[in-house]
Scaffold this active site. Structure first.
Site, short mmCIF file in Angstrom:
data_model
loop_
_atom_site.label_atom_id
_atom_site.label_comp_id
_atom_site.label_asym_id
_atom_site.label_seq_id
_atom_site.Cartn_x
_atom_site.Cartn_y
_atom_site.Cartn_z
N MET A 104 88.32 26.08 64.30
CA MET A 104 88.72 26.90 63.16
C MET A 104 88.91 28.35 63.59
O MET A 104 88.93 29.26 62.76
CB MET A 104 87.71 26.79 62.02
CG MET A 104 87.67 25.41 61.39
SD MET A 104 87.05 25.37 59.70
CE MET A 104 85.40 26.01 59.92
N HIS A 115 84.57 31.61 70.74
CA HIS A 115 83.50 32.24 71.51
C HIS A 115 83.22 31.38 72.75
O HIS A 115 83.98 30.45 73.06
CB HIS A 115 82.24 32.43 70.65
CG HIS A 115 81.81 31.19 69.91
ND1 HIS A 115 81.39 30.04 70.55
CD2 HIS A 115 81.75 30.91 68.58
CE1 HIS A 115 81.07 29.12 69.66
NE2 HIS A 115 81.28 29.61 68.45
N HIS A 136 83.34 27.61 72.41
CA HIS A 136 84.70 27.05 72.42
C HIS A 136 85.27 27.03 73.83
O HIS A 136 85.95 26.07 74.22
CB HIS A 136 85.62 27.86 71.50
CG HIS A 136 85.23 27.82 70.06
ND1 HIS A 136 84.68 28.91 69.42
CD2 HIS A 136 85.33 26.84 69.13
CE1 HIS A 136 84.45 28.60 68.15
NE2 HIS A 136 84.83 27.35 67.95
N GLN A 164 87.12 21.30 53.81
CA GLN A 164 85.71 21.14 54.15
C GLN A 164 84.83 22.24 53.59
O GLN A 164 83.63 22.29 53.88
CB GLN A 164 85.54 21.02 55.65
CG GLN A 164 85.87 22.27 56.46
CD GLN A 164 85.95 21.97 57.95
OE1 GLN A 164 86.86 21.29 58.41
NE2 GLN A 164 84.97 22.48 58.71
N VAL A 219 76.16 25.61 73.43
CA VAL A 219 76.04 26.83 74.24
C VAL A 219 75.18 27.83 73.45
O VAL A 219 75.39 28.03 72.24
CB VAL A 219 77.42 27.43 74.56
CG1 VAL A 219 77.28 28.73 75.33
CG2 VAL A 219 78.25 26.42 75.34
N ARG A 247 79.88 32.17 62.88
CA ARG A 247 79.23 32.86 61.76
C ARG A 247 78.16 33.84 62.22
O ARG A 247 77.67 34.63 61.41
CB ARG A 247 78.63 31.84 60.79
CG ARG A 247 79.67 31.03 60.02
CD ARG A 247 79.00 30.07 59.03
NE ARG A 247 79.95 29.49 58.10
CZ ARG A 247 80.54 28.31 58.26
NH1 ARG A 247 80.28 27.60 59.35
NH2 ARG A 247 81.39 27.84 57.35
#
Length: 278
Positions: free
Chosen positions: A27, A31, A34, A58, A173, A184
């Site tokens: 989405m 970071h 990812h 979602q 991670v 977030r």
């Protein structure tokens, strides 16, 4: 080869090359977590596609869809640095028709633990993942273990619907202090950030115990010590295949999962452990 930004099916068809294709659904707000998914995909495939799409299906009406970070230019730079071949960045109106009728049901497994706190969430997740699989047609897809229930449900969907996609899970991670990386986390104040580390501390403390009762009690005690800055949603010790709570005589792999609101930010985390009753 330059990074290709695809907006729809035709762009994806034009961008496809011969060889294996790996999809990393995201989405955005990318970071290091990812990046680890992309690197795993890069090792396994000839072409890596990263999707960036904040999926409205979602999010419940009271959740943070409008607030969710959107950092597309920075995300593109991350993808370039990691050698991504294609970024799929569709518009919501292109993914969902105004008169959409059909979606995927996550079933009973999608209504427990995280699904109990977020009704309909996993229906939305599975619907967008299936659409991405149909559009990108990957040979394999990589998802993070931090969203353990999501990963388990995607594997179940692939098995139940006979989808020709290999699903790979990548380890969570973490920051040096143990906090799981999340898009977030940027919402946490300095004070919130100090409280948030209690989630991973609770998981580590619980995982060091032997029985389900001890695991739950020990983890809960750590969370209680975090004080009023942490509003616990759930702490669950579950079977990783079904996400049903395990019994006291359960043997085998289990997932200890937690969700809590720290300040105004909802965070999740989990750890996998092995129970071997005497």
């Amino acid at each position: 080869m330059d990074l290709i930004v695809a907006r729809g099916r035709e762009d994806l068809v034009k961008a496809r090359r011969t060889g294996t294709v790996a999809l990393v659904p995201t989405m955005g707000a990318l970071h290091e977590g990812h990046r680890s998914l992309i690197r795993q995909a890069r090792v396994r495939a000839d072409q890596v596609v990263v999707s960036i799409f904040v999926n409205p299906l979602q999010f419940a009406p009271n959740e943070d869809f409008s607030r969710y970070p959107r950092t597309f230019d920075a995300d593109l730079e991350v993808c370039r640095e990691e050698g991504v071949d294609v970024v799929f960045h569709p518009a919501a109106e292109d993914m969902y028709a105004a008169d959409r009728q059909v979606s995927v049901s996550a079933g009973e497994m999608g209504r427990v633990v995280e699904g109990a706190s977020r009704p309909g969430h996993f229906d939305g997740v599975l619907t967008i993942v299936l659409k991405l699989f149909n559009l990108v047609q990957p040979d394999l897809a990589v998802f993070g273990q931090k969203d353990a229930q999501q990963l388990a449900l995607i594997r179940r969907m692939v098995a139940d619907l006979d989808l020709p996609v290999e699903i790979l899970g990548a380890p969570t991670v973490r920051e040096p202090d143990g906090l799981a990386l999340s898009s977030r986390n940027r919402y946490l104040s300095d004070g919130d950030r100090q409280v948030a580390v209690a989630l991973s501390q609770a998981l580590r403390a619980g995982a060091a115990r032997l029985t389900p009762a001890e695991i739950r009690q020990t983890a809960r005690a750590v969370l209680d010590e975090a004080g009023p800055g942490l509003d616990l949603d759930y702490l669950a010790l579950v079977d990783p295949a079904t996400f049903a709570e395990v019994s006291e005589d359960y043997e085998g792999l289990a997932v200890l999962a937690v969700a809590a609101k720290v300040g105004s930010t909802r965070l999740i985390d989990n750890v996998t452990l092995t129970l071997n009753p005497a």
